[in-house]
Design an enzyme around this catalytic site. Structure first.
Site, PDB file in Angstrom:
ATOM      1  N   LEU A  94       6.567  -3.722   4.937  1.00  0.00           N
ATOM      2  CA  LEU A  94       5.290  -4.012   5.588  1.00  0.00           C
ATOM      3  C   LEU A  94       4.190  -3.637   4.610  1.00  0.00           C
ATOM      4  O   LEU A  94       4.275  -2.611   3.942  1.00  0.00           O
ATOM      5  CB  LEU A  94       5.114  -3.190   6.864  1.00  0.00           C
ATOM      6  N   ILE A 101       7.250   0.802   3.214  1.00  0.00           N
ATOM      7  CA  ILE A 101       5.845   0.590   3.554  1.00  0.00           C
ATOM      8  C   ILE A 101       5.071   0.415   2.247  1.00  0.00           C
ATOM      9  O   ILE A 101       5.312   1.130   1.273  1.00  0.00           O
ATOM     10  CB  ILE A 101       5.258   1.788   4.326  1.00  0.00           C
ATOM     11  N   GLU A 102       4.140  -0.523   2.246  1.00  0.00           N
ATOM     12  CA  GLU A 102       3.234  -0.693   1.106  1.00  0.00           C
ATOM     13  C   GLU A 102       1.801  -0.544   1.596  1.00  0.00           C
ATOM     14  O   GLU A 102       1.452  -1.001   2.686  1.00  0.00           O
ATOM     15  CB  GLU A 102       3.395  -2.077   0.475  1.00  0.00           C
ATOM     16  N   VAL A 103       0.965   0.112   0.796  1.00  0.00           N
ATOM     17  CA  VAL A 103      -0.484   0.099   1.002  1.00  0.00           C
ATOM     18  C   VAL A 103      -1.093  -0.431  -0.287  1.00  0.00           C
ATOM     19  O   VAL A 103      -0.750   0.031  -1.382  1.00  0.00           O
ATOM     20  CB  VAL A 103      -1.036   1.501   1.329  1.00  0.00           C
TER      21      VAL A 103
END
Length: 219
Positions: free
Chosen positions: A86, A132-134
């Site tokens: 995500l 998870i990616e930001v």
């Protein structure tokens, strides 16, 4: 099948995540990523344990893992940016990285440069090992490969504005062979009010993610 066109879907509603510990996952997605818990249908509680979370215009449905000896969840994995993940948009990757360090969350940094524009990315795992990616992916304009008004969507627009612009342009492309430049420009103009209409209640996340920040889902 092409003549049928795409299914009449309107938007992304939710994603599901299987969790070994609902309490740990709820803490992670609420306290770190800024989601908030919402009411779950009581009929589902009879069938299986779970929790519903919401923010950024999308839901996360947590499902309590009931598989005996499920060794995949909670298994220490290498942080692989090419794995399914995500992705969330942030306007301050430096602050995100600082808080990840304070929280003791292991992460890796990556960057992409396209036409002189740099996108920074931070990857880490949730409590069950899902990626998870930001990132600040909105720095790169959305450029449709098909006939979508023949011009890139400005990177200064919000995601909701880009989507609305793409929809308007697609409507013109599908209904008119040669729209006049004046009509084309008018139909592709997006009201700034769209961004405020997408403002959502709930707390700001620990990582400082912007509302409407969910970039893409690969599951």
């Amino acid at each position: 099948m092409d003549h049928l066109g795409p299914l009449p879907v309107r938007s992304l509603n939710h994603i599901s995540r299987v969790s070994k510990s609902l309490s740990r996952s709820i803490d992670f997605y609420t306290k770190i990523l800024g989601f908030y818990e919402v009411k779950r249908p009581g009929s589902l509680d009879i069938q299986f344990e779970g929790a519903w979370l919401f923010n950024y215009g999308v839901g996360i449905h947590l499902l309590k893992d009931s598989t005996p000896g499920n060794m995949y969840l909670n298994t220490k994995k290498e942080i692989n940016p090419k794995a399914d993940h995500l992705s969330f948009q942030s306007d301050d990757l430096g602050e995100v990285e600082r808080r990840l360090k304070l929280l003791g969350i292991e992460y890796v940094c990556r960057s992409v440069i396209e036409d002189g524009i740099e996108v920074q990315q931070l990857f880490f795992h949730d409590p069950d090992g899902f990626m998870i990616e930001v990132c600040n992916c909105e720095n790169i304009p959305v450029v449709p490969l098909g006939p979508r008004c023949g011009r890139p969507l400005s990177r200064r627009l919000s995601n909701s504005q880009k989507r609305a612009m793409a929809i308007n342009c697609e409507l013109i492309d599908s209904t008119m062979d040669r729209p006049s430049p004046r009509l084309l420009d008018a139909a592709c103009r997006v009201s700034p009010r769209l961004s405020s209409q997408n403002a959502l209640p709930g707390g700001f996340s620990e990582l400082g993610l912007a509302s409407g920040a969910l970039q893409g889902v690969r599951v």
